[in-house]
Design an enzyme around this catalytic site. Structure first.
Site, PDB file in Angstrom:
ATOM      1  N   TYR A   1     -18.966   0.508  10.024  1.00 21.72           N
ATOM      2  CA  TYR A   1     -18.250   1.768  10.239  1.00 21.72           C
ATOM      3  C   TYR A   1     -19.008   2.986   9.735  1.00 21.72           C
ATOM      4  CZ  TYR A   1     -16.577   1.018   5.383  1.00 21.72           C
ATOM      5  OH  TYR A   1     -16.479   0.801   4.029  1.00 21.72           O
TER       6      TYR A   1
ATOM      7  N   TYR B   1       1.885   2.000  -3.474  1.00 19.50           N
ATOM      8  CA  TYR B   1       0.726   2.524  -4.220  1.00 19.50           C
ATOM      9  C   TYR B   1       0.456   3.975  -3.822  1.00 19.50           C
ATOM     10  CZ  TYR B   1      -3.994   3.084  -5.987  1.00 19.50           C
ATOM     11  OH  TYR B   1      -5.108   3.554  -6.645  1.00 19.50           O
TER      12      TYR B   1
ATOM     13  N   CYS C   1      12.420 -14.145 -24.229  1.00 17.10           N
ATOM     14  CA  CYS C   1      11.221 -14.097 -23.382  1.00 17.10           C
ATOM     15  C   CYS C   1      11.013 -15.427 -22.671  1.00 17.10           C
ATOM     16  CB  CYS C   1      10.007 -13.764 -24.243  1.00 17.10           C
ATOM     17  SG  CYS C   1       8.431 -13.861 -23.358  1.00 17.10           S
TER      18      CYS C   1
ATOM     19  N   ASP D   1       0.824  -1.211   0.000  1.00 24.49           N
ATOM     20  CA  ASP D   1       0.000   0.000   0.000  1.00 24.49           C
ATOM     21  C   ASP D   1       0.856   1.258   0.000  1.00 24.49           C
ATOM     22  OD1 ASP D   1      -2.940  -0.947   1.962  1.00 24.49           O
ATOM     23  OD2 ASP D   1      -2.246  -1.470  -0.047  1.00 24.49           O
TER      24      ASP D   1
ATOM     25  N   LEU E   1     -10.614   6.726   1.437  1.00 22.45           N
ATOM     26  CA  LEU E   1     -10.185   7.814   2.309  1.00 22.45           C
ATOM     27  C   LEU E   1      -8.811   8.324   1.907  1.00 22.45           C
ATOM     28  CD1 LEU E   1     -11.217   6.389   5.797  1.00 22.45           C
ATOM     29  CD2 LEU E   1     -12.537   7.885   4.310  1.00 22.45           C
TER      30      LEU E   1
ATOM     31  N   CYS F   1       9.465  -7.910 -24.428  1.00 27.61           N
ATOM     32  CA  CYS F   1       9.453  -9.046 -25.357  1.00 27.61           C
ATOM     33  C   CYS F   1       8.886  -8.540 -26.671  1.00 27.61           C
ATOM     34  CB  CYS F   1       8.581 -10.164 -24.792  1.00 27.61           C
ATOM     35  SG  CYS F   1       8.047 -11.362 -26.025  1.00 27.61           S
TER      36      CYS F   1
ATOM     37  N   GLU G   1     -11.538   5.061  15.220  1.00 29.25           N
ATOM     38  CA  GLU G   1     -11.733   3.623  15.213  1.00 29.25           C
ATOM     39  C   GLU G   1     -10.644   2.961  14.371  1.00 29.25           C
ATOM     40  OE1 GLU G   1     -15.577   4.704  12.647  1.00 29.25           O
ATOM     41  OE2 GLU G   1     -15.518   2.612  13.252  1.00 29.25           O
TER      42      GLU G   1
END
Length: 785
Positions: A231, A35, A413, A32, A82, A443, A119
């Protein structure tokens, strides 16, 4: 500017792939934290270059498309992700934005603290539960935030989800949102039982929960130790409480499980205390968490703060730091992607990181291998960020063994045996091209390579491309492996007897797939262009090509310099488009699709009226990139000689009367090269053929009726999907946004419209229901059938 545009396109492509693997396949390939880094880099670049923002950017949207194996469900109120905080400074910045957004005093004796709910951020699968009159009627995954998967039969097997709400007083319509997860103990029990029966074990509780909840056989789901934690709420027929915590406590009274760690915090310092406290207790908690979620507690304040395109302004996830361990690099293997990119993958000596056994990590490219100084046999530090796939962050050089081996890119390849070549980056400027080595190896086998063929067809059949329902990844892999398809055109030659022999297919599903393939033979020109998988050509660029040039014939032969007359198409992308259509193999596939397969493209027509006679001689001369000649010099040449032929044939003395000596010499030297003169005349001829030449008839451009207006779609539409409604609005010139603001012109609100409709009414905006919207479209001669 070109560098920023190129990087933005690279980031979008990479993030789209990771979104697909994480949200659709449940097989994430990067941590994460990696990312998040890519996402924030893209977000920053788009903030600096707002004209490059497109609706298909990962920043405008959440995640990726739903699996076709489940019925799709459209969320009446999008399930947004979020924003993330990684440092305390990020939290203080979030608090500052909230305070200023609510116009609260934040200085001195009169400073007012915002109350937040706190939370833990559970690591599972986000779901939506819809209750009507207290009874559970539907369960759905988040999917891409707008469209999810109907998993009603599966959520009913989760033991702590009430099938009927307790007590009384609940709203007639109530959508409960939360996380389905698996406890650490439940995860251990599941893996033990899988080993006993020789089944597949899971890497971590998150993947186990996601995989269990998305089983087509709900009997399997029923035997998995899944739990649910609420939530928040989505659509609701009337307000429950004036605070977020009040909502959750009332839901608990109605039988809905909520977090035992739920607390209120007075101000940001209390939030940080909560974060550190639960961080210290993290490993002792009975479930995996990867951070803490903080939300403005007041519902009225939430509505006042509103939303960005992708996330609410009133909530944030404060992520925990990445967790690190030492292990040994046993080997480096290479995988092949859709574009032929050959990517190194680290195979590690299995090690437990934050309770999960880790055995591999992506290495991105060979430049990353070189940056790390990585050798096979090294001891490495890996970081399990986001509690999913680890990242190799450092080599421990003092532990390098004497027999350590260099990591070398394969010459051929690993899938098809074709040559592997390093990509080249070409930077074009006035009068020259600078070639440098790229970070990616490819390739050259193209669709003769099984790995590339599979990924190309997966893209071709995807929802936003040809939208062929029933062709999942595994089915495509079977078709390629069985040599039943060798290009997208072969899909249209499949027969019933071939399909029914595939794993997972019976009589009805085989017939449905054949019908879905046949139904895809009439795509819009824009969808078809996007489905072809042209490098750097996303949905919006495909729409630009279709809307501007009007026909595939023009797109196929368009020269790069001509393509740059179209909006948002730079020279690098133009060269990618031109090269794609020059390729013999691509020509054969397109010919087969339009010929043997009898595909009929829709929404084709003439050149866009705004481009008729849009070129000027001065502008064209500038696009030739003649050394030392800018727009001003190019216009002087145009004014002096009047025609391109006149410029090409003009002698140096004539040019010297118009330009300084150095520039005159540069122009003459440029056109003395036969290839340059021929290229210029070829571009001019194409401008004439397309109707874009300055001598062509200029068409009167009638402004599109909704040009400059921003519209918002919310709720469900019964006569068309929101995607179709968006296309119809865009055809009238409107920009379609995902959030309501004071700049919004009109909101189209279908049944189930929620917070967007509320905000529209608060701002006094124009609102149309579906009946009025359809009437509006008919007034503008837009078909709704």
């Amino acid at each position: 500017m070109k560098a920023a545009e190129t990087r933005i396109l690279e980031l979008r492509a990479e993030l789209d792939l990771h979104n697909y693997r994480y949200h659709v396949l449940d097989e994430p390939s990067i941590p994460d934290v990696e990312y998040d880094r890519l996402f924030h880099e893209l977000k920053a670049l788009e903030a600096e270059n707002p004209h490059l923002v497109t609706p298909d950017s990962p920043t405008q949207r959440v995640g990726s498309a739903a699996l076709s194996a489940f019925t799709q469900v459209r969320h009446e109120i999008p399930m947004l992700s979020l924003g993330n905080a990684f440092e305390e400074t990020d939290m203080h910045e979030f608090d500052r934005r909230v305070t200023e957004g609510l116009d609260l005093p934040n200085d001195g004796l009169f400073a007012e603290k915002v109350e937040y709910s706190c939370e833990p951020k559970l690591d599972g699968l986000a779901v939506s539960l819809l209750y009507q009159n207290g009874a559970l009627v539907r369960g759905a995954t988040r999917g891409d935030g707008t469209t999810g998967e109907d998993i009603s039969v599966n959520v009913r097997t989760v033991r702590n989800i009430p099938l009927k709400l307790h007590g009384e007083g609940w709203p007639e319509t109530l959508e409960v949102r939360g996380e389905v997860f698996m406890s650490k103990a439940g995860f251990d029990r599941l893996n033990e039982s899988q080993l006993e029966v020789g089944g597949k074990t899971f890497a971590n509780p998150r993947n186990a929960a996601a995989g269990s909840l998305r089983q087509l056989d709900s009997k399997i789901t029923a035997n998995r130790p899944l739990e649910f934690c609420c939530y928040g709420i989505g659509q609701v027929s009337h307000d429950i409480s004036d605070t977020h915590i009040g909502n959750l406590k009332q839901l608990k009274a109605w039988g809905m499980p909520i977090s035992r760690e739920l607390k209120a915090a007075a101000g940001i310092e209390d939030c940080l205390k909560y974060y550190h406290d639960i961080g210290e207790r993290r490993l002792s908690l009975p479930y995996e968490i990867d951070g803490v979620v903080f939300k403005v507690n007041s519902i009225a304040a939430q509505r006042e703060l509103g939303f960005r395109a992708r996330e609410p302004r009133w909530a944030i996830a404060h992520k925990f730091p990445a967790m690190e361990e030492l292990t040994e690099l046993l080997d480096v293997e290479f995988q092949v992607g859709r574009t032929g990119a050959v990517t190194p993958v680290a195979r590690l000596k299995p090690v437990k990181v934050a309770g999960v056994t880790v055995a591999n990590a992506t290495l991105h490219n060979m430049d990353e291998v070189a940056r790390l100084g990585l050798m096979i046999g090294d001891t490495v530090i890996i970081r399990r960020a986001g509690d999913v796939i680890p990242q190799v962050v450092q080599v421990v050089l003092e532990r390098r063994p004497d027999n350590a081996r260099k990591v070398e890119i394969p010459q051929t390849c690993p899938v098809c045996g074709s040559q592997v070549e390093r990509t080249q980056l070409i930077k074009r400027s006035k009068g020259k091209e600078t070639v440098s080595e790229g970070a990616v190896y490819r390739c050259v086998g193209r669709l003769a390579c099984g790995a590339q063929l599979k990924q190309a067809i997966i893209h071709y059949v995807s929802r936003r491309a040809m939208d062929i329902e029933g062709l999942g990844d595994k089915t495509i892999e079977q078709l390629v492996d069985e040599k039943l398809i060798g290009s997208p055109a072969d899909l249209y030659k499949l027969e019933y007897d071939q399909i029914i022999e595939l794993e997972g297919f019976a009589d009805i599903s085989s017939k449905k797939l054949l019908k879905a393939i046949d139904d895809s033979k009439t795509p819009t020109l824009a969808r078809f262009i996007y489905a072809l998988g042209i490098p750097d050509v996303g949905e919006e660029t495909a729409k630009v090509l279709a809307r501007s040039l009007g026909s595939l014939d023009k797109v196929k032969v368009a020269l790069p310099e001509v393509l740059t007359y179209l909006p948002d198409i730079g020279l690098e992308v133009a060269h990618e488009i031109h090269s794609f259509f020059e390729d013999d193999h691509n020509q054969n596939v397109i010919g087969a699709l339009l010929g043997e397969c009898k595909m009929q493209l829709q929404d084709t027509g003439d050149l866009g009226a705004e481009f008729a006679a849009s070129a000027t001689l001065g502008g064209m001369l500038d696009k030739l990139n003649i050394p030392s000649i800018g727009p001003g010099g190019a216009q002087k040449l145009a004014d002096k000689f009047g025609t391109l032929e006149g410029v090409v044939k003009a002698d140096w003395l004539d040019m010297r009367q118009t330009l300084p000596e150095k520039q005159a010499q540069s122009v003459r030297a440029f056109f003395d090269v036969p290839e340059n003169a021929e290229r210029a005349l070829k571009i001019e001829q194409q401008l004439k053929d397309f109707g874009m030449h300055w001598q062509n008839e200029k068409k009167v451009v009638e402004g599109l009726p909704l040009t400059g207006q921003t519209w918002v779609l919310t709720g469900s539409l019964e006569l068309m999907s929101r995607d179709v409604a968006k296309e119809k609005l865009e055809s009238l010139g409107a920009k379609v946004s995902g959030s309501v603001s004071a700049k919004t012109h009109t909101v189209v609100a279908g049944p189930g419209a929620g917070s967007k409709l509320t905000k529209a009414n608060e701002l006094g905006l124009k609102v149309l229901d579906e009946e009025a919207f359809v009437a509006f479209l008919k007034q503008h001669d837009i078909s709704v059938e």
